[in-house]
Design a protein around this motif. Structure first.
Motif, PDB file in Angstrom:
ATOM      1  N   SER A  87       2.553  -0.922 -14.763  1.00 28.16           N
ATOM      2  CA  SER A  87       1.551  -1.945 -15.022  1.00 28.16           C
ATOM      3  C   SER A  87       0.272  -1.247 -15.485  1.00 28.16           C
ATOM      4  O   SER A  87       0.190  -0.012 -15.489  1.00 28.16           O
ATOM      5  CB  SER A  87       1.302  -2.786 -13.771  1.00 28.16           C
ATOM      6  OG  SER A  87       1.008  -1.966 -12.665  1.00 28.16           O
ATOM      7  N   GLU A  88      -0.728  -2.024 -15.855  1.00 34.16           N
ATOM      8  CA  GLU A  88      -1.937  -1.436 -16.434  1.00 34.16           C
ATOM      9  C   GLU A  88      -2.609  -0.443 -15.491  1.00 34.16           C
ATOM     10  O   GLU A  88      -3.150   0.567 -15.925  1.00 34.16           O
ATOM     11  CB  GLU A  88      -2.932  -2.540 -16.825  1.00 34.16           C
ATOM     12  CG  GLU A  88      -2.552  -3.260 -18.111  1.00 34.16           C
ATOM     13  CD  GLU A  88      -3.638  -4.197 -18.588  1.00 34.16           C
ATOM     14  OE1 GLU A  88      -4.783  -4.084 -18.102  1.00 34.16           O
ATOM     15  OE2 GLU A  88      -3.344  -5.041 -19.450  1.00 34.16           O
ATOM     16  N   ASP A  89      -2.572  -0.722 -14.182  1.00 37.88           N
ATOM     17  CA  ASP A  89      -3.261   0.165 -13.245  1.00 37.88           C
ATOM     18  C   ASP A  89      -2.369   1.297 -12.744  1.00 37.88           C
ATOM     19  O   ASP A  89      -2.799   2.110 -11.937  1.00 37.88           O
ATOM     20  CB  ASP A  89      -3.812  -0.638 -12.049  1.00 37.88           C
ATOM     21  CG  ASP A  89      -2.719  -1.089 -11.097  1.00 37.88           C
ATOM     22  OD1 ASP A  89      -1.606  -1.374 -11.579  1.00 37.88           O
ATOM     23  OD2 ASP A  89      -2.972  -1.159  -9.878  1.00 37.88           O
ATOM     24  N   SER A  90      -1.113   1.345 -13.205  1.00 40.01           N
ATOM     25  CA  SER A  90      -0.204   2.374 -12.683  1.00 40.01           C
ATOM     26  C   SER A  90       0.395   3.248 -13.770  1.00 40.01           C
ATOM     27  O   SER A  90       1.398   3.919 -13.544  1.00 40.01           O
ATOM     28  CB  SER A  90       0.938   1.706 -11.890  1.00 40.01           C
ATOM     29  OG  SER A  90       1.809   0.989 -12.745  1.00 40.01           O
ATOM     30  N   VAL A 139      -2.426  -1.764  -4.734  1.00 44.54           N
ATOM     31  CA  VAL A 139      -1.964  -2.247  -6.034  1.00 44.54           C
ATOM     32  C   VAL A 139      -2.740  -3.495  -6.440  1.00 44.54           C
ATOM     33  O   VAL A 139      -3.216  -4.250  -5.601  1.00 44.54           O
ATOM     34  CB  VAL A 139      -0.445  -2.554  -6.018  1.00 44.54           C
ATOM     35  CG1 VAL A 139       0.349  -1.298  -5.714  1.00 44.54           C
ATOM     36  CG2 VAL A 139      -0.108  -3.640  -5.009  1.00 44.54           C
ATOM     37  N   SER A 140      -2.860  -3.684  -7.759  1.00 45.77           N
ATOM     38  CA  SER A 140      -3.525  -4.869  -8.279  1.00 45.77           C
ATOM     39  C   SER A 140      -2.546  -6.043  -8.239  1.00 45.77           C
ATOM     40  O   SER A 140      -1.344  -5.852  -8.033  1.00 45.77           O
ATOM     41  CB  SER A 140      -3.996  -4.615  -9.709  1.00 45.77           C
ATOM     42  OG  SER A 140      -2.890  -4.322 -10.534  1.00 45.77           O
ATOM     43  N   PRO A 141      -3.042  -7.284  -8.436  1.00 45.87           N
ATOM     44  CA  PRO A 141      -2.132  -8.436  -8.443  1.00 45.87           C
ATOM     45  C   PRO A 141      -0.993  -8.247  -9.436  1.00 45.87           C
ATOM     46  O   PRO A 141      -1.172  -7.705 -10.528  1.00 45.87           O
ATOM     47  CB  PRO A 141      -3.045  -9.593  -8.850  1.00 45.87           C
ATOM     48  CG  PRO A 141      -4.396  -9.179  -8.395  1.00 45.87           C
ATOM     49  CD  PRO A 141      -4.444  -7.688  -8.600  1.00 45.87           C
ATOM     50  N   GLN A 142       0.193  -8.701  -9.048  1.00 49.71           N
ATOM     51  CA  GLN A 142       1.392  -8.500  -9.853  1.00 49.71           C
ATOM     52  C   GLN A 142       1.422  -9.444 -11.055  1.00 49.71           C
ATOM     53  O   GLN A 142       1.022 -10.598 -10.953  1.00 49.71           O
ATOM     54  CB  GLN A 142       2.610  -8.757  -8.956  1.00 49.71           C
ATOM     55  CG  GLN A 142       3.855  -8.034  -9.368  1.00 49.71           C
ATOM     56  CD  GLN A 142       4.929  -8.144  -8.306  1.00 49.71           C
ATOM     57  OE1 GLN A 142       5.498  -9.198  -8.127  1.00 49.71           O
ATOM     58  NE2 GLN A 142       5.193  -7.067  -7.584  1.00 49.71           N
ATOM     59  N   THR A 143       1.902  -8.935 -12.188  1.00 53.65           N
ATOM     60  CA  THR A 143       2.058  -9.774 -13.369  1.00 53.65           C
ATOM     61  C   THR A 143       3.434 -10.448 -13.345  1.00 53.65           C
ATOM     62  O   THR A 143       4.343 -10.021 -12.625  1.00 53.65           O
ATOM     63  CB  THR A 143       1.949  -8.946 -14.659  1.00 53.65           C
ATOM     64  OG1 THR A 143       3.044  -8.014 -14.710  1.00 53.65           O
ATOM     65  CG2 THR A 143       0.618  -8.205 -14.734  1.00 53.65           C
ATOM     66  N   THR A 165       0.854  -1.188   0.000  1.00 49.16           N
ATOM     67  CA  THR A 165       0.000   0.000   0.000  1.00 49.16           C
ATOM     68  C   THR A 165       0.892   1.242   0.000  1.00 49.16           C
ATOM     69  O   THR A 165       1.865   1.327   0.745  1.00 49.16           O
ATOM     70  CB  THR A 165      -0.910   0.015   1.245  1.00 49.16           C
ATOM     71  OG1 THR A 165      -1.742  -1.149   1.211  1.00 49.16           O
ATOM     72  CG2 THR A 165      -1.788   1.257   1.263  1.00 49.16           C
TER      73      THR A 165
END
Length: 200
Positions: A120-123, A45-49, A35
């Motif tokens: 990442s997509e959400d950041s 954060v969303s799950p990590q790729t 966080t």
């Protein structure tokens, strides 16, 4: 006889007037891992790729092996920009004297030499706009932004321009990354891939 369901209690803490502070990150119970605090707001954060994980590992270990003895390299560790901003770069290089004890949870911004964000997509907006602006204002001398380009890492390198207090781009690297600052390095970016992936 039917029983009305009980109203669920909100699972996230309600922010105080004026927003959360940097110290609150250490005090709030049950926060999700990684966080961050941005402008007094908690960012989850969303799950990590897999790309994100492998890229962070690559830079953490490569930089740790190349950094001078007076510098330390950490992954996903928060830094204090100010009372309302405590972001967590994916990789951070700090002066060794900032490492005080094993219970430490953050570093002062003046100790930071390099901050790396793997987008990442959400950041996307945080990695391209919000964080570099804040890092530059806090006078972090070096910032790298890593993007996923069809499964390959592309590194955008920025250096703080002292007269303007803003970052200036000094290069975009795809397969090989050779730099003299913040310390000499020569990295093969094609190594950021699956172990079973054959070399071309």
């Amino acid at each position: 006889m039917s029983v009305a369901p009980k109203a669920s209690t909100p699972s996230w803490p309600t922010p105080p007037e004026g927003g959360w502070t940097a110290d609150d990150l250490d005090r709030l119970p049950n926060l999700p891992p990684h966080t961050e605090l941005i402008d007094g707001s908690l960012v989850f954060v969303s799950p990590q790729t897999i790309f994100h994980e492998r890229t962070i590992d690559f830079f953490k270990w490569q930089l740790q092996s190349l950094a001078p003895a007076d510098l330390e390299v950490f992954r996903e560790f928060t830094i204090d920009l100010d009372n309302q901003n405590r972001p967590e770069p994916d990789v951070v290089v700090v002066r060794g004297d900032a490492v005080e004890d094993t219970n430490q949870t953050r570093f002062p911004v003046e100790s930071v030499v390099l901050a790396i964000e793997v987008v990442s997509e959400d950041s996307v907006s945080r990695g391209r706009e919000t964080k570099p602006l804040k890092y530059a204002r806090a006078k972090i001398p070096h910032y790298w932004r890593v993007e996923n380009e069809k499964g390959r890492a592309v590194v955008h390198v920025f250096e703080l321009e002292p007269t303007t207090g803003a970052y200036t781009g000094t290069g975009i690297f795809r397969e090989r990354m050779k730099l003299d600052v913040p310390f000499p390095l020569d990295l093969d970016l094609t190594r950021i891939k699956a172990r079973r992936e054959k070399d071309q």
